[in-house]
Design an enzyme around this catalytic site. Structure first.
Site, PDB file in Angstrom:
ATOM      1  N   TRP A   1       0.868  -1.183   0.000  1.00  0.00           N
ATOM      2  CA  TRP A   1       0.000   0.000   0.000  1.00  0.00           C
ATOM      3  C   TRP A   1       0.906   1.235   0.000  1.00  0.00           C
ATOM      4  CZ3 TRP A   1      -5.434  -0.753   0.478  1.00  0.00           C
ATOM      5  CH2 TRP A   1      -6.185   0.423   0.494  1.00  0.00           C
TER       6      TRP A   1
ATOM      7  N   PHE B   1      -1.280  -2.993   7.878  1.00  0.00           N
ATOM      8  CA  PHE B   1      -1.932  -3.802   8.912  1.00  0.00           C
ATOM      9  C   PHE B   1      -1.314  -5.202   9.004  1.00  0.00           C
ATOM     10  CE2 PHE B   1      -5.455  -6.303  10.707  1.00  0.00           C
ATOM     11  CZ  PHE B   1      -5.761  -5.518  11.817  1.00  0.00           C
TER      12      PHE B   1
ATOM     13  N   CYS C   1       3.360   2.866   5.126  1.00  0.00           N
ATOM     14  CA  CYS C   1       2.967   4.270   5.070  1.00  0.00           C
ATOM     15  C   CYS C   1       1.451   4.371   5.195  1.00  0.00           C
ATOM     16  CB  CYS C   1       3.435   4.859   3.740  1.00  0.00           C
ATOM     17  SG  CYS C   1       2.815   6.517   3.466  1.00  0.00           S
TER      18      CYS C   1
ATOM     19  N   HIS D   1      -9.705   4.892   8.505  1.00  0.00           N
ATOM     20  CA  HIS D   1      -9.220   3.904   9.471  1.00  0.00           C
ATOM     21  C   HIS D   1      -7.838   4.268  10.012  1.00  0.00           C
ATOM     22  CE1 HIS D   1     -12.519   1.622   7.914  1.00  0.00           C
ATOM     23  NE2 HIS D   1     -11.963   1.525   6.724  1.00  0.00           N
TER      24      HIS D   1
ATOM     25  N   PHE E   1      10.295  -0.185  13.716  1.00  0.00           N
ATOM     26  CA  PHE E   1       9.115   0.543  13.240  1.00  0.00           C
ATOM     27  C   PHE E   1       9.524   1.548  12.155  1.00  0.00           C
ATOM     28  CE2 PHE E   1       5.872   3.924  13.653  1.00  0.00           C
ATOM     29  CZ  PHE E   1       4.721   3.177  13.591  1.00  0.00           C
TER      30      PHE E   1
ATOM     31  N   ARG F   1       9.292  12.618   3.762  1.00  0.00           N
ATOM     32  CA  ARG F   1       9.971  11.744   4.729  1.00  0.00           C
ATOM     33  C   ARG F   1      10.433  10.425   4.118  1.00  0.00           C
ATOM     34  NH1 ARG F   1       6.555  15.126   6.828  1.00  0.00           N
ATOM     35  NH2 ARG F   1       6.836  15.965   8.930  1.00  0.00           N
TER      36      ARG F   1
HETATM   37  C1  DLZ Z   1      -7.392  -0.368   3.867  1.00  0.00           C
HETATM   38  C2  DLZ Z   1      -6.198   0.528   3.964  1.00  0.00           C
HETATM   39  C3  DLZ Z   1      -6.369   1.914   3.953  1.00  0.00           C
HETATM   40  C4  DLZ Z   1      -7.695   2.557   3.816  1.00  0.00           C
HETATM   41  N1  DLZ Z   1      -5.300   2.747   4.028  1.00  0.00           N
HETATM   42  C5  DLZ Z   1      -4.059   2.223   4.135  1.00  0.00           C
HETATM   43  C6  DLZ Z   1      -2.920   3.053   4.231  1.00  0.00           C
HETATM   44  O1  DLZ Z   1      -2.981   4.295   4.194  1.00  0.00           O
HETATM   45  N2  DLZ Z   1      -1.714   2.448   4.340  1.00  0.00           N
HETATM   46  C7  DLZ Z   1      -1.563   1.092   4.380  1.00  0.00           C
HETATM   47  O2  DLZ Z   1      -0.421   0.615   4.504  1.00  0.00           O
HETATM   48  N3  DLZ Z   1      -2.625   0.276   4.286  1.00  0.00           N
HETATM   49  C8  DLZ Z   1      -3.851   0.801   4.158  1.00  0.00           C
HETATM   50  N4  DLZ Z   1      -4.935  -0.020   4.056  1.00  0.00           N
HETATM   51  C9  DLZ Z   1      -4.716  -1.481   3.963  1.00  0.00           C
HETATM   52  C10 DLZ Z   1      -4.604  -2.168   5.319  1.00  0.00           C
HETATM   53  O3  DLZ Z   1      -3.337  -1.946   5.875  1.00  0.00           O
HETATM   54  C11 DLZ Z   1      -4.787  -3.697   5.138  1.00  0.00           C
HETATM   55  O4  DLZ Z   1      -3.910  -4.172   4.160  1.00  0.00           O
HETATM   56  C12 DLZ Z   1      -6.206  -4.077   4.736  1.00  0.00           C
HETATM   57  O5  DLZ Z   1      -7.139  -3.522   5.632  1.00  0.00           O
HETATM   58  C13 DLZ Z   1      -6.390  -5.610   4.713  1.00  0.00           C
HETATM   59  O6  DLZ Z   1      -6.183  -6.159   6.018  1.00  0.00           O
END
Ligand code: DLZ
Length: 169
Positions: free
Chosen positions: A31, A66, A89, A97, A122, A136
């Site tokens: 992501w 996550f 990031c 969320h 981290f 950053r």
């Molecule tokens: C769902 C989601 C959202 C909305 N924003 C981010 C983000 O800004 N950065 C990031 O690393 N991941 C984001 N994710 C994905 C979640 O980390 C995760 O992969 C999903 O909720 C599936 O568990």
């Protein structure tokens, strides 16, 4: 505290410990991939400058931040690396969320480190917007990846020093 900002990542060329046999796992989130790729570049360059060999750096991807704690745990358990760096990031402006994800990632990473005894670093940017993240990740505010790389090497060194002194030896 002087209020003066100090960069953890500043490598002054005087790093003296032998890092050539240090094995480091890196878990990076897909992501915001352009940002996490820049963090990865910084982390790898910094570790190499400190003496870690490229063949000892093991990089794996997870879908989002996550998933970083579970990814870190899988690496720590299966690859037996000396440290694991988590790169991600999370951008506030782009997700409702933000607090859930950032809090869960920070807590999860802390837990994996404490439970495995392996330093888990981290390297996650939590910013208000995309511009702040860019700044950053190799921009005018440095690179959090550099900081994560340097921290991994320093934590491995600390662990080794204390194991040397261990009264259980
Ligand atoms: C769902 C989601 C959202 C909305 N924003 C981010 C983000 O800004 N950065 C990031 O690393 N991941 C984001 N994710 C994905 C979640 O980390 C995760 O992969 C999903 O909720 C599936 O568990």
């Amino acid at each position: 505290m002087t209020g003066k900002k100090k960069k953890l990542s500043e490598f002054n060329g005087n790093y003296s410990a032998d890092a050539s046999d240090m094995r480091v796992g890196v878990v990076m989130s897909e992501w915001n991939g352009d940002i996490t790729s820049a963090l990865l570049k910084g982390a790898v360059n910094t570790m190499k400058n400190m003496g870690v060999e490229e063949k000892n750096i093991h990089v794996y991807h997870v879908p989002g931040s996550f998933e970083l704690p579970v990814g870190a745990r899988l690496l720590a358990e299966n690859l037996k690396t000396d440290a694991v760096i988590c790169l991600g990031c999370v951008i506030k402006g782009e997700t409702k969320h933000f607090e859930f994800i950032s809090g869960a990632v920070a807590n999860g990473i802390t837990k994996v480190g404490l439970e495995t005894g392996i330093p888990v670093i981290f390297g996650v940017l939590t910013t208000g917007n995309y511009r702040q993240a860019k700044e950053r990740a190799g921009g005018k505010r440095g690179n959090k990846g550099d900081e994560a790389g340097a921290t991994a090497v320093k934590m491995i060194e600390l662990k080794r020093k204390l194991q040397e002194k261990s009264i259980d030896k």
